[in-house]
Design an enzyme around this catalytic site. Structure first.
Site, PDB file in Angstrom:
ATOM      1  N   GLY A  46       0.828  -1.195   0.000  1.00 58.61           N
ATOM      2  CA  GLY A  46       0.000   0.000   0.000  1.00 58.61           C
ATOM      3  C   GLY A  46       0.862   1.243   0.000  1.00 58.61           C
ATOM      4  O   GLY A  46       2.028   1.209   0.423  1.00 58.61           O
ATOM      5  N   GLN A  51       3.011   9.999   1.350  1.00 62.19           N
ATOM      6  CA  GLN A  51       4.311   9.312   1.319  1.00 62.19           C
ATOM      7  C   GLN A  51       5.130   9.684   0.083  1.00 62.19           C
ATOM      8  O   GLN A  51       6.333   9.452   0.050  1.00 62.19           O
ATOM      9  CB  GLN A  51       4.120   7.783   1.347  1.00 62.19           C
ATOM     10  CG  GLN A  51       3.569   7.279   2.665  1.00 62.19           C
ATOM     11  CD  GLN A  51       3.421   5.770   2.640  1.00 62.19           C
ATOM     12  OE1 GLN A  51       2.434   5.248   2.151  1.00 62.19           O
ATOM     13  NE2 GLN A  51       4.424   5.071   3.143  1.00 62.19           N
ATOM     14  N   CYS A  89       6.046  -0.308   7.155  1.00 65.32           N
ATOM     15  CA  CYS A  89       5.678   0.870   6.363  1.00 65.32           C
ATOM     16  C   CYS A  89       6.826   1.225   5.431  1.00 65.32           C
ATOM     17  O   CYS A  89       7.981   1.212   5.854  1.00 65.32           O
ATOM     18  CB  CYS A  89       5.381   2.037   7.305  1.00 65.32           C
ATOM     19  SG  CYS A  89       4.937   3.559   6.448  1.00 65.32           S
ATOM     20  N   LEU A  90       6.498   1.552   4.176  1.00 62.64           N
ATOM     21  CA  LEU A  90       7.544   1.911   3.212  1.00 62.64           C
ATOM     22  C   LEU A  90       8.299   3.166   3.640  1.00 62.64           C
ATOM     23  O   LEU A  90       9.425   3.381   3.213  1.00 62.64           O
ATOM     24  CB  LEU A  90       6.927   2.133   1.823  1.00 62.64           C
ATOM     25  CG  LEU A  90       6.307   0.892   1.170  1.00 62.64           C
ATOM     26  CD1 LEU A  90       5.628   1.274  -0.136  1.00 62.64           C
ATOM     27  CD2 LEU A  90       7.359  -0.185   0.945  1.00 62.64           C
ATOM     28  N   HIS A 131      -4.015   1.221   7.911  1.00 63.44           N
ATOM     29  CA  HIS A 131      -2.664   1.780   7.829  1.00 63.44           C
ATOM     30  C   HIS A 131      -2.615   2.949   6.837  1.00 63.44           C
ATOM     31  O   HIS A 131      -2.103   4.031   7.155  1.00 63.44           O
ATOM     32  CB  HIS A 131      -1.691   0.667   7.416  1.00 63.44           C
ATOM     33  CG  HIS A 131      -0.275   1.116   7.277  1.00 63.44           C
ATOM     34  ND1 HIS A 131       0.737   0.672   8.108  1.00 63.44           N
ATOM     35  CD2 HIS A 131       0.315   1.955   6.398  1.00 63.44           C
ATOM     36  CE1 HIS A 131       1.868   1.242   7.737  1.00 63.44           C
ATOM     37  NE2 HIS A 131       1.646   2.019   6.705  1.00 63.44           N
ATOM     38  N   GLU A 132      -3.147   2.707   5.645  1.00 64.07           N
ATOM     39  CA  GLU A 132      -3.035   3.736   4.595  1.00 64.07           C
ATOM     40  C   GLU A 132      -3.936   4.934   4.886  1.00 64.07           C
ATOM     41  O   GLU A 132      -3.552   6.072   4.633  1.00 64.07           O
ATOM     42  CB  GLU A 132      -3.344   3.143   3.218  1.00 64.07           C
ATOM     43  CG  GLU A 132      -2.449   1.979   2.802  1.00 64.07           C
ATOM     44  CD  GLU A 132      -0.958   2.272   2.889  1.00 64.07           C
ATOM     45  OE1 GLU A 132      -0.562   3.449   2.751  1.00 64.07           O
ATOM     46  OE2 GLU A 132      -0.181   1.333   3.116  1.00 64.07           O
ATOM     47  N   HIS A 135      -2.360   7.330   7.260  1.00 66.37           N
ATOM     48  CA  HIS A 135      -1.385   8.229   6.625  1.00 66.37           C
ATOM     49  C   HIS A 135      -2.032   9.546   6.212  1.00 66.37           C
ATOM     50  O   HIS A 135      -1.395  10.600   6.256  1.00 66.37           O
ATOM     51  CB  HIS A 135      -0.790   7.578   5.369  1.00 66.37           C
ATOM     52  CG  HIS A 135       0.408   6.719   5.606  1.00 66.37           C
ATOM     53  ND1 HIS A 135       1.583   7.203   6.165  1.00 66.37           N
ATOM     54  CD2 HIS A 135       0.644   5.409   5.345  1.00 66.37           C
ATOM     55  CE1 HIS A 135       2.477   6.218   6.222  1.00 66.37           C
ATOM     56  NE2 HIS A 135       1.934   5.115   5.755  1.00 66.37           N
TER      57      HIS A 135
HETATM   58 ZN    ZN Z   1       2.831   3.318   5.657  1.00 63.33          ZN
END
Ligand code: ZN
Length: 152
Positions: A46, A51, A89-90, A131-132, A135
């Site tokens: 995701g 981000q 998380c990226l 999660h997304e 953000h």
């Molecule tokens: Zn993330």
């Protein structure tokens, strides 16, 4: 399509609240495409627009390969159950934590044609929705992790 740079924890952009998309312009469609390409290039499940430095309420998710989910102005409208599992998380490379999330989550969003749709996910997909969408409000999973799995 273009691969975008993913911001890392510590960048203040990740802590800002994103604004809704008010018109689905060609720029929004290009962003959706570029976000999907970027997510796939790094093997993520995701990616949220902040981000990649864009403070708009846009998310892409691909928990199952080939099943891309694009969410514009998403909102959680129902959730139930509970799961505790690993989360990463990226924007926080190399770290993992245990979080508690709902087991089932229903999201209402716009698709790229501007149509409203509802989508329900369980397990990993439910976790990805939470999660997304977090953000988009400047929240990271490390804020709510029960514990981190750091090796040090
Ligand atoms: Zn993330």
């Amino acid at each position: 399509m273009a691969k975008l740079r993913i911001l890392k924890v510590g960048d203040s952009t990740l802590r800002k609240v994103c604004r809704p998309v008010d018109a689905i312009t060609p720029r929004v469609l290009t962003l959706l495409d570029d976000m999907a390409e970027t997510m796939r290039a790094v093997g993520g499940a995701g990616l949220a627009a902040p981000q990649v430095g864009v403070l708009r309420r846009i998310v892409v998710i691909e928990v199952e390969e080939g099943q891309l989910i694009e969410l514009i102005n998403p909102k959680i409208i129902a959730y139930s159950g509970e799961q505790e599992s690993e989360e990463g998380c990226l924007s926080i490379p190399g770290r993992w934590g245990i979080t508690r999330r709902p087991m089932h989550v229903t999201v209402r969003a716009l698709n790229r044609k501007g149509e409203t749709f509802d989508i329900t996910g369980s397990g990993m997909l439910a976790k990805a929705f939470c999660h997304e969408l977090d953000h988009l409000d400047g929240k990271l999973y490390i804020d709510c992790a029960l514990r981190m799995l750091d090796t040090e």
